[in-house]
Each structure stands twice: as structure tokens, then as C-alpha cells.
Design a protein around this motif. Structure first.
Motif, PDB file in Angstrom:
ATOM      1  N   ASP A 191       0.816  -1.218   0.000  1.00  0.00           N
ATOM      2  CA  ASP A 191       0.000   0.000   0.000  1.00  0.00           C
ATOM      3  C   ASP A 191       0.849   1.267   0.000  1.00  0.00           C
ATOM      4  O   ASP A 191       2.083   1.211  -0.007  1.00  0.00           O
ATOM      5  N   LEU A 192       0.161   2.398   0.020  1.00  0.00           N
ATOM      6  CA  LEU A 192       0.855   3.688  -0.029  1.00  0.00           C
ATOM      7  C   LEU A 192       1.755   3.879   1.191  1.00  0.00           C
ATOM      8  O   LEU A 192       2.866   4.407   1.087  1.00  0.00           O
ATOM      9  N   THR A 193       1.266   3.431   2.350  1.00  0.00           N
ATOM     10  CA  THR A 193       2.053   3.572   3.578  1.00  0.00           C
ATOM     11  C   THR A 193       3.399   2.860   3.415  1.00  0.00           C
ATOM     12  O   THR A 193       4.449   3.409   3.773  1.00  0.00           O
ATOM     13  N   ALA A 194       3.357   1.657   2.850  1.00  0.00           N
ATOM     14  CA  ALA A 194       4.601   0.909   2.641  1.00  0.00           C
ATOM     15  C   ALA A 194       5.503   1.616   1.636  1.00  0.00           C
ATOM     16  O   ALA A 194       6.735   1.591   1.765  1.00  0.00           O
ATOM     17  N   ALA A 195       4.890   2.268   0.647  1.00  0.00           N
ATOM     18  CA  ALA A 195       5.687   2.995  -0.343  1.00  0.00           C
ATOM     19  C   ALA A 195       6.425   4.162   0.322  1.00  0.00           C
ATOM     20  O   ALA A 195       7.604   4.411   0.051  1.00  0.00           O
ATOM     21  N   PHE A 196       5.726   4.858   1.228  1.00  0.00           N
ATOM     22  CA  PHE A 196       6.386   5.965   1.935  1.00  0.00           C
ATOM     23  C   PHE A 196       7.489   5.437   2.860  1.00  0.00           C
ATOM     24  O   PHE A 196       8.549   6.044   2.990  1.00  0.00           O
ATOM     25  N   GLU A 197       7.226   4.304   3.492  1.00  0.00           N
ATOM     26  CA  GLU A 197       8.262   3.710   4.345  1.00  0.00           C
ATOM     27  C   GLU A 197       9.492   3.367   3.511  1.00  0.00           C
ATOM     28  O   GLU A 197      10.626   3.568   3.940  1.00  0.00           O
ATOM     29  N   VAL A 229      10.627   4.867   0.760  1.00  0.00           N
ATOM     30  CA  VAL A 229      11.493   6.017   0.431  1.00  0.00           C
ATOM     31  C   VAL A 229      12.196   6.571   1.671  1.00  0.00           C
ATOM     32  O   VAL A 229      13.337   7.035   1.589  1.00  0.00           O
ATOM     33  N   LYS A 230      11.534   6.493   2.810  1.00  0.00           N
ATOM     34  CA  LYS A 230      12.193   6.981   4.032  1.00  0.00           C
ATOM     35  C   LYS A 230      13.414   6.122   4.365  1.00  0.00           C
ATOM     36  O   LYS A 230      14.459   6.620   4.749  1.00  0.00           O
ATOM     37  N   LEU A 231      13.229   4.821   4.201  1.00  0.00           N
ATOM     38  CA  LEU A 231      14.309   3.895   4.493  1.00  0.00           C
ATOM     39  C   LEU A 231      15.467   4.079   3.508  1.00  0.00           C
ATOM     40  O   LEU A 231      16.634   4.071   3.868  1.00  0.00           O
ATOM     41  N   LYS A 232      15.117   4.267   2.245  1.00  0.00           N
ATOM     42  CA  LYS A 232      16.133   4.340   1.209  1.00  0.00           C
ATOM     43  C   LYS A 232      16.894   5.665   1.243  1.00  0.00           C
ATOM     44  O   LYS A 232      18.103   5.695   1.048  1.00  0.00           O
ATOM     45  N   TYR A 233      16.179   6.778   1.484  1.00  0.00           N
ATOM     46  CA  TYR A 233      16.821   8.084   1.342  1.00  0.00           C
ATOM     47  C   TYR A 233      17.089   8.793   2.661  1.00  0.00           C
ATOM     48  O   TYR A 233      17.736   9.840   2.661  1.00  0.00           O
ATOM     49  N   THR A 278      16.789  11.450   5.020  1.00  0.00           N
ATOM     50  CA  THR A 278      16.151  12.754   4.802  1.00  0.00           C
ATOM     51  C   THR A 278      16.578  13.347   3.462  1.00  0.00           C
ATOM     52  O   THR A 278      16.133  14.412   3.081  1.00  0.00           O
ATOM     53  N   GLN A 279      17.479  12.636   2.770  1.00  0.00           N
ATOM     54  CA  GLN A 279      17.963  13.155   1.476  1.00  0.00           C
ATOM     55  C   GLN A 279      17.056  12.703   0.336  1.00  0.00           C
ATOM     56  O   GLN A 279      17.470  11.989  -0.578  1.00  0.00           O
ATOM     57  N   PHE A 280      15.807  13.126   0.386  1.00  0.00           N
ATOM     58  CA  PHE A 280      14.842  12.722  -0.640  1.00  0.00           C
ATOM     59  C   PHE A 280      15.201  13.327  -1.998  1.00  0.00           C
ATOM     60  O   PHE A 280      15.720  14.434  -2.060  1.00  0.00           O
ATOM     61  N   PRO A 281      14.878  12.615  -3.067  1.00  0.00           N
ATOM     62  CA  PRO A 281      14.939  13.275  -4.377  1.00  0.00           C
ATOM     63  C   PRO A 281      13.926  14.434  -4.362  1.00  0.00           C
ATOM     64  O   PRO A 281      12.967  14.397  -3.593  1.00  0.00           O
ATOM     65  N   SER A 282      14.102  15.444  -5.205  1.00  0.00           N
ATOM     66  CA  SER A 282      13.207  16.605  -5.146  1.00  0.00           C
ATOM     67  C   SER A 282      11.844  16.300  -5.762  1.00  0.00           C
ATOM     68  O   SER A 282      10.919  17.095  -5.658  1.00  0.00           O
ATOM     69  N   PHE A 283      11.736  15.131  -6.374  1.00  0.00           N
ATOM     70  CA  PHE A 283      10.480  14.763  -7.017  1.00  0.00           C
ATOM     71  C   PHE A 283      10.187  13.288  -6.784  1.00  0.00           C
ATOM     72  O   PHE A 283      11.029  12.433  -7.059  1.00  0.00           O
ATOM     73  N   THR A 296       8.604  16.297   6.234  1.00  0.00           N
ATOM     74  CA  THR A 296       9.636  16.144   5.217  1.00  0.00           C
ATOM     75  C   THR A 296       9.846  17.408   4.383  1.00  0.00           C
ATOM     76  O   THR A 296      10.696  17.424   3.499  1.00  0.00           O
ATOM     77  N   GLY A 297       9.050  18.450   4.615  1.00  0.00           N
ATOM     78  CA  GLY A 297       9.198  19.671   3.816  1.00  0.00           C
ATOM     79  C   GLY A 297       8.862  19.459   2.360  1.00  0.00           C
ATOM     80  O   GLY A 297       9.644  19.781   1.464  1.00  0.00           O
ATOM     81  N   MET A 298       7.705  18.881   2.107  1.00  0.00           N
ATOM     82  CA  MET A 298       7.291  18.628   0.722  1.00  0.00           C
ATOM     83  C   MET A 298       5.947  19.286   0.452  1.00  0.00           C
ATOM     84  O   MET A 298       5.162  19.493   1.371  1.00  0.00           O
ATOM     85  N   ILE A 299       5.694  19.571  -0.815  1.00  0.00           N
ATOM     86  CA  ILE A 299       4.328  19.898  -1.201  1.00  0.00           C
ATOM     87  C   ILE A 299       3.832  18.759  -2.077  1.00  0.00           C
ATOM     88  O   ILE A 299       4.613  18.106  -2.771  1.00  0.00           O
ATOM     89  N   SER A 300       2.532  18.522  -2.033  1.00  0.00           N
ATOM     90  CA  SER A 300       1.960  17.428  -2.799  1.00  0.00           C
ATOM     91  C   SER A 300       0.893  17.986  -3.732  1.00  0.00           C
ATOM     92  O   SER A 300       0.038  18.768  -3.308  1.00  0.00           O
ATOM     93  N   ILE A 301       0.977  17.591  -4.999  1.00  0.00           N
ATOM     94  CA  ILE A 301       0.025  18.083  -5.997  1.00  0.00           C
ATOM     95  C   ILE A 301      -0.699  16.896  -6.631  1.00  0.00           C
ATOM     96  O   ILE A 301      -0.070  15.927  -7.057  1.00  0.00           O
ATOM     97  N   THR A 302      -2.016  16.981  -6.661  1.00  0.00           N
ATOM     98  CA  THR A 302      -2.854  15.917  -7.190  1.00  0.00           C
ATOM     99  C   THR A 302      -3.471  16.361  -8.504  1.00  0.00           C
ATOM    100  O   THR A 302      -4.023  17.457  -8.583  1.00  0.00           O
ATOM    101  N   GLU A 303      -3.381  15.533  -9.542  1.00  0.00           N
ATOM    102  CA  GLU A 303      -3.932  15.903 -10.855  1.00  0.00           C
ATOM    103  C   GLU A 303      -4.103  14.666 -11.710  1.00  0.00           C
ATOM    104  O   GLU A 303      -3.510  13.629 -11.441  1.00  0.00           O
ATOM    105  N   ASN A 304      -4.889  14.799 -12.758  1.00  0.00           N
ATOM    106  CA  ASN A 304      -5.137  13.689 -13.664  1.00  0.00           C
ATOM    107  C   ASN A 304      -4.429  13.823 -15.006  1.00  0.00           C
ATOM    108  O   ASN A 304      -4.199  12.847 -15.690  1.00  0.00           O
ATOM    109  N   GLU A 305      -4.149  15.056 -15.411  1.00  0.00           N
ATOM    110  CA  GLU A 305      -3.764  15.278 -16.806  1.00  0.00           C
ATOM    111  C   GLU A 305      -2.265  15.198 -17.057  1.00  0.00           C
ATOM    112  O   GLU A 305      -1.835  14.917 -18.171  1.00  0.00           O
ATOM    113  N   GLY A 306      -1.466  15.491 -16.025  1.00  0.00           N
ATOM    114  CA  GLY A 306      -0.015  15.539 -16.220  1.00  0.00           C
ATOM    115  C   GLY A 306       0.462  16.958 -16.459  1.00  0.00           C
ATOM    116  O   GLY A 306       1.660  17.219 -16.556  1.00  0.00           O
TER     117      GLY A 306
END
Ligand code: SF4
Lengths: 231, 468
Positions: A178-184, A186-190, A192-197, B211-221
Motif C-alpha cells: 500500500d501507499l504507507t509501505a511505499a512511503f516507508e 522512500v524513508k528507508l532508502k533516502y 532525509t535526502q529525498f529526491p526533489s520529485f 519532510t518539507g514537501m508539497i503534494s500536488i494531485t492531478e489527472n492530466e499531467g
């Protein structure tokens, strides 16, 4: 230009200090669960995911169908390559884009098409004129039929959204419930040095803005292919 | 009467009288109801999820200063600039300044209601910047020089024929009645804009403090392209949108998708932690986050209605509202329409001019039930009515209710009124609802029940009064 930081913070603090708000009316006694924010309270309420890998893969496949994600399971990298060649021939690809990564490199071996590689920078027009973008991913999410990508695992921000066909290669070990596991993950892998996207891609790009009628490929890819390699 | 209130009456009358239009809106929403229910049913417990969402927002909103500071500190270390804008003007000026300092020529935008709220496009265009809305629905209403009709479905009031005419006129494209072809026309136009634009402006659905992030939700890209290709990214962010933890998104993303559009997940849910980092191949060189107050702190100070700051702008309350479905999005005259707009606009823009929106409700509570974060919307409408009446009581109502309480407190007066009523009701019936009827505002669409020939009190006296 100085902002209104101090003023806004002052207004917030004053508003909160003077007036405690009543807690929301909830039917479940889970105030503590939410208050300690262990990040797992939501699992109790969200859509159910099976315990075993085959169940999770089945769920991912089922949701993919509804999303019109083209989901393929292959048992060898050779089979994955054959699949890609078939896609390339059918859709008459002239040029593709990708990034260097163990699985993408293996997949693209001998493809015989010009490849724009993005990991060291690229010209926007060069990427825009590609027929497909081939990327890896962080994880696949069984619960939502989603693909989690990041700068690191998908060659930057644009590679997985600009070309009209996005092909993802993943291994069964990358399937998370699930999404929770996906967030776990990235936290484990990075740390606090997350990719910017970091993005969850759930199906090909779509819109319903004209009479609420579904159209695929609004601005992003019209097709999304996920190739899952059995380990 | 305030002009806003008069405008609301005129427009809502016009839209409500248009049966074809109402049917069109209903039809547009029918698919939504079905898919929303299917997706809700996939949850193990949708109500439990709503409770948790409400609790999480409660925690965030009631510790807003703490979470905003954490968010600011984290995203700043990643190289983003955070600007705290007290009001619309401050936000606009800052964005204009960034655009000028960087010699920006062309600006691409993805969907952001916050920018509608601060009238950003006008300000940018007046200064000579080309601004292009990239979301298909937003692009369509921008070409028509209209505001979005709905929080989530900006162009849901238009038929494909109208859109085809618009594209022919504005873009010189061929006529077509296929939504797919129309979408592709817009796609082609926008592709060039993304590649040329040097500034991308986006909204924000959630900010994550941890984590200091913003999150954006969209369908089109379109939001992904807006935040990937131009060299500057400006994100507008209402101060109320911050969540404590990254994992909170695993609840809010599917809930927003389900309540907002009947989807399991929206197609793209993207978290941005700053501009392009060292070693990354693409992404903007600069990222600016504009944190907007614009009187949200007024709403925060109202403890009774503070939960309205938990709104995730999913639009679910609009989609189920019998008023919205009849009067449509434009009657409201506000950036945020429907029940949530009627609740918050009096706080954001003044009670006096906007309290009438809270009167336009049947108080059926459909909005409250639909809301994924359990905002007590219909009670807030009631509270706005109370606050409005307290702040500026209507003299006519004061006299009427004064008279009523006098009458009810004095049996003799009451009996006299009943006799008086029996004599005059037949006369009133002759003119009921016509121009001669002094009560026509009320009787125009209602019928007053006939007074009984004998009241209970009179019957009692007659039948039982003599007995012991
Ligand atoms: S008030 Fe609730 S239902 Fe309405 S838009 Fe906000 S979150 Fe959605």
C-alpha cells in the motif's frame, strides 16, 4: 521584500490561544491513534490488500485493467526485451528516451533505436520528440495499481511524463502492499535526502473536463505499460 | 440590499429556470455518484477513514504554527524560498517581483483555486506577462474569459459544441464533436507552451511538515510538466494545507480521489521537496512557496467553525448539494462555491456582504455527510445565519418576532388574533400570492393552512368546560 511571517504567526497563535476548538465527533475511539501518528492507523480503514505476493500482484493486475494500464508479467529479461521490441514495431517508434539503470539498460540492450538518455541533462525538444520513455521505478503499489517514481529511479522529472508512451520495468521484489509501505520505502532508502520529485503514477494521463467524458492522454502519456519481471 | 445578495438572487433565478441546463449538470454528475460509491465500498470502512482524516486535520489546524514552521525549515534547507503573504496583494506583488527579476516572458499555470482567489492572472497580464492555464478545463474557461464553474470540474457547464466553437474561434481549429479530438487540440497547443515557458505556477493540495514537501494531485499531467520544464516554480499554498506526516498522505490521497472524482487514486500524486537538487538532471532552478493567509486566520479564530480549515477542496459537497445543482457555480459570485464556499466566504470576505449564501440552503445536511474530513458544514451555515442576524438585525424581523412573543405571552391577545385571522383569511385568499397580497414574498410559493373554525381551546371549553 519582507513577508508577513511574524504577523501571520502572531495571528495564528492568538487565534489558537484564545479559543480551543471542540474535538471532532468521531464514532470510533481513535483519537490516540491519530494523535501519536504512527503512520499505520489508516491501514485499518483503507481498501484491503492480500497478505501474499501473488494476491498483491493479482490486485495490481485487476486495478490496472480498470485504469487501462497495460500490465505484463514476464519471467526473464529476454521476454521483457521481446515485449518492448513488439511495442516498438507496433507503434513504429523512431526514437526513445531512457536513463541508465540496471534494469532499463538490460531491457534496452539491442533495441536498435536512438536513445535519449536523461540522467546527465538533456534538451527539452529532444525529449519531447521521443515516442516513448522507458524508466525504472521505486515500487509498485498493489492497493492502488500505482507506480511510484522519483528523480533517482525514473531519470528525472520529465522522462516519465513528456513522451506519449511510458514504459516501466519493475521486479516482483518491488511490489509493496500500500501507499504507507511505499512511503516507508522512500524513508528507508533516502533518510532525509529525498529526491526533489517523487510521484505516484496511477494509469495513463486522463481528463474528464469535457462533459465529464473520459479521454486518455490529456497532457501526459496516452499509454502506460508496466512490465513486471519475476525473480 | 447588498449588491452581492441581489446578484445571487438574479443569477440563481435565471439558472434555476433553465431546465435544460439543470439536466445537463445532473447528467454530468451521474457518473460521479456511481464511481464514488464503488470506490467508497472498496474501503474497509469509509466512516472510519473519515474519522481519522478529521482527527488528523484537527491536529494539524490546532497546531498550525508548529507545523508551518517545521514545513518552512525543512523545505528551506532543500533550497526553496518561502514567502509568507498576509493578503492577496502581498502574494501578487511577490510573484510579480520574482517574474521581473528573472526576466520571465511566458508563464504556464496548472490548476490552482488559490490563484483565482488572489486574482493572479489579471495582475500578471496587466504587467505584460503571457499566462497560460494548462489544465484543460481551466484553459477552456480562460479562453472564454470566465471563472471556473466548479472547484474540481471548471468547465462542466459547457457542451462539447460550445467548446468546439470556442476552439474554432480562438485557435482556428476544425469543428468537431468528439471530446477526444478537442482534448488533443488543447494538448498540442500546450506542448509548445510547456517547452517555452520560463515560469510555472502551481497550486498545492497538501504540504508535509515532517519532510518539507508539497503534494500536488492531478489527472492530466499538466502540473507535472508545469513543475518540471520551466526554470522557476512558484507554488501557492493556503496556510491551512499542512499535514504533520508523510504517511498522512496515504490516507488523504485516496480519500481526495474518491470524494473528488470517484477514483481510486488520481492519476498523478506528486511530492516536491525543493527545486532541482545537485546531481539531478532536470527540474526548476528556483522554487518559491507562497504561503497565503488572506484572512484564513479569521476563520481560525472562530473556534466553532475552525474545522472548515480542514477542507481539502475535493468538491464533494458541491456535487451533492441541491442548491448547487440548481443554481450552478456562477450564481455564488465567489471563488469557492457550493456549501464550503457559503461557509468560508463570510470569513474570507466579510459577513455582511456574504451572509445571504448561508440562507440559500435547505439545511438537508447532504454536504456534511459527503465531506471526507467531516466538516460540520450545514451547522456552520446555521451559525452564519445566527451571526449575521446578531451583527445586523433586520428591523422588520425584530418587529415581527417582538409582536409574536407579545401575542404568545398574552392569552387574550392570542384569542383576539385567532378571531381576527378567521375573518381576514378568506379576504387574503382572494389575493393570495398576487401583487395585492402584503405577504406575497412568502405566499408566492406557499399556502397558509386554513385556520380551523374552532380552536382546541374553544372546543375544550365547549365540550368539557361544563363538566367537573
Ligand atoms: S468542505 Fe469537505 S466536501 Fe466540501 S470541498 Fe471541502 S473537503 Fe470536500
Amino acid at each position: 521584500m519582507t513577508g508577513g511571517r511574524a504577523i501571520i504567526l502572531g495571528r495564528i497563535r492568538e487565534a489558537l490561544r484564545n479559543n480551543p476548538a471542540p474535538r471532532p465527533h468521531t464514532s470510533h475511539s481513535q483519537s490516540e491513534a491519530a494523535a501519536d501518528h504512527n503512520g499505520h492507523a489508516q491501514r485499518e480503514w483503507l481498501p484491503k490488500v492480500g497478505e501474499t505476493l501473488p494476491e498483491r500482484i493479482d490486485l495490481f493486475a485487476k486495478i490496472s485493467e480498470g485504469l487501462t494500464t497495460e500490465f505484463h508479467r514476464v519471467s526473464t529479461i529476454t521476454a521483457a526485451r521481446e515485449l518492448l521490441v513488439k511495442l516498438a514495431t507496433e507503434s513504429d517508434w523512431k526514437k526513445i528516451a531512457s536513463h541508465s539503470h540496471d534494469d532499463t539498460d538490460a531491457l534496452l540492450e539491442g533495441i536498435g533505436l536512438p536513445i535519449v538518455r536523461t540522467e546527465k541533462g538533456y534538451a527539452i525538444d529532444d525529449l519531447e520528440s521521443c515516442d516513448a520513455g522507458v524508466t525504472g521505478c521505486e515500487v509498485l503499489v498493489a492497493q492502488t495499481g500505482g507506480v511510484m517514481v522519483s528523480v533517482e529511479s525514473a531519470g528525472g522529472r520529465a522522462l516519465s511524463v513528456l513522451p506519449p508512451h511510458h514504459v516501466v520495468i519493475a521486479r516482483t521484489s518491488q511490489m509493496v502492499p500500500d501507499l504507507t509501505a511505499a512511503f516507508e520505502h522512500v524513508k528507508l532508502k533516502y533518510g532525509t535526502q529525498f529526491p526533489s520529485f517523487i510521484s505516484f503514477i496511477t494509469g495513463p494521463s486522463r481528463t474528464g473536463d469535457i462533459e465529464r467524458i473520459l479521454v486518455l492522454g490529456a497532457h501526459g502519456p496516452k499509454r502506460l505499460t508496466v512490465i513486471l519481471l519475476d525473480e | 440590499m447588498a449588491t452581492q445578495s441581489a446578484d445571487f438572487q438574479t443569477l440563481s433565478r435565471r439558472y434555476t429556470a433553465d431546465k435544460g441546463f439543470r439536466a445537463f449538470i445532473q447528467k454530468g454528475l451521474s457518473g460521479y455518484y456511481q464511481k464514488r460509491d464503488q470506490n467508497k465500498a472498496n474501503f474497509q470502512d469509509w466512516q472510519g477513514a473519515r474519522d481519522l482524516a478529521a482527527e488528523t486535520k484537527y491536529e494539524a489546524v490546532n497546531h498550525l504554527d508548529k507545523y508551518l514552521l517545521e514545513f518552512e525549515a525543512k523545505i528551506t534547507t532543500r533550497g526553496a524560498k518561502v514567502f509568507w503573504a498576509q493578503n492577496a496583494e502581498a502574494a501578487r506583488d511577490y510573484i510579480l517581483k520574482v517574474a521581473k527579476e528573472n526576466n520571465v516572458r511566458s508563464i504556464i499555470k496548472s490548476k490552482t483555486m488559490t490563484s483565482e482567489e488572489i486574482h493572479l492572472n489579471d495582475a500578471l497580464e496587466k504587467q505584460g506577462f503571457g499566462v497560460f492555464e494548462s489544465d484543460l478545463g481551466e484553459y477552456i474557461v480562460q479562453l472564454r474569459k470566465e471563472a471556473p464553474f466548479h472547484l474540481v470540474f471548471p468547465a462542466m457547464h459547457l457542451t462539447r459544441g460550445q467548446i468546439s466553437d470556442l476552439f474554432q474561434k480562438e485557435l482556428g481549429s476544425e469543428a468537431t464533436d468528439e471530446p477526444e479530438k478537442l482534448t488533443m487540440i488543447a494538448r498540442d497547443v500546450m506542448r509548445r507552451k510547456y517547452c517555452e515557458a520560463d515560469m510555472g505556477i502551481s497550486g498545492t493540495n497538501f504540504a508535509v511538515a515532517e519532510t518539507g514537501m508539497i503534494s500536488i494531485t492531478e489527472n492530466e499531467g499538466n502540473a507535472r510538466l508545469t513543475t518540471s520544464l520551466p526554470k522557476i516554480h512558484v507554488a501557492l499554498l493556503g496556510i491551512e494545507k499542512v499535514l504533520p506526516k508523510l504517511e498522512d498522505l496515504s490516507l488523504f490521497l485516496p480519500m481526495l480521489a474518491t470524494a473528488g472524482a470517484g477514483q481510486t487514486m488520481t492519476c498523478y500524486n506528486t511530492m516536491y521537496a525543493g527545486p532541482r537538487q545537485p546531481g539531478e538532471p532536470d527540474g526548476p532552478e528556483q522554487m518559491h512557496v507562497v504561503l497565503l493567509d488572506n484572512r484564513r486566520t479569521e476563520l481560525l479564530a472562530d473556534a466553532e467553525q475552525r474545522d472548515a480549515l480542514g477542507c481539502i477542496r475535493c468538491g464533494a459537497c458541491l456535487n451533492v448539494c441541491p442548491i448547487f445543482k440548481n443554481v450552478g457555480g456562477y450564481s455564488y459570485g465567489t471563488t469557492y462555491g457550493g456549501p464550503i464556499g457559503s461557509v468560508i466566504t463570510p470569513h474570507l470576505r466579510g459577513l455582511k456582504d456574504w451572509k445571504h449564501l448561508s440562507a440559500a440552503s435547505s439545511l438537508c445536511g447532504a454536504c456534511t455527510e459527503a465531506c471526507p474530513v467531516k466538516i460540520d458544514l450545514h451547522h456552520h451555515l446555521l451559525q452564519n445565519r445566527r451571526n449575521g442576524a446578531k451583527a445586523s438585525p433586520s428591523p422588520a424581523e425584530k418587529i415581527a418576532f417582538g409582536g409574536f412573543s407579545l401575542m404568545m405571552g398574552h392569552p387574550a391577545l392570542y384569542r383576539f388574533a385567532v378571531v381576527f385571522g378567521r375573518i381576514f383569511q378568506p379576504l387574503q385568499n382572494l389575493v393570495n400570492g398576487t401583487i395585492l397580497d402584503p405577504l406575497r414574498a412568502w405566499t408566492g410559493s406557499r399556502k397558509f393552512p386554513t385556520l380551523a373554525p374552532q380552536s382546541f381551546h374553544e372546543q375544550w371549553k365547549k365540550d368539557r368546560g361544563s363538566k367537573p
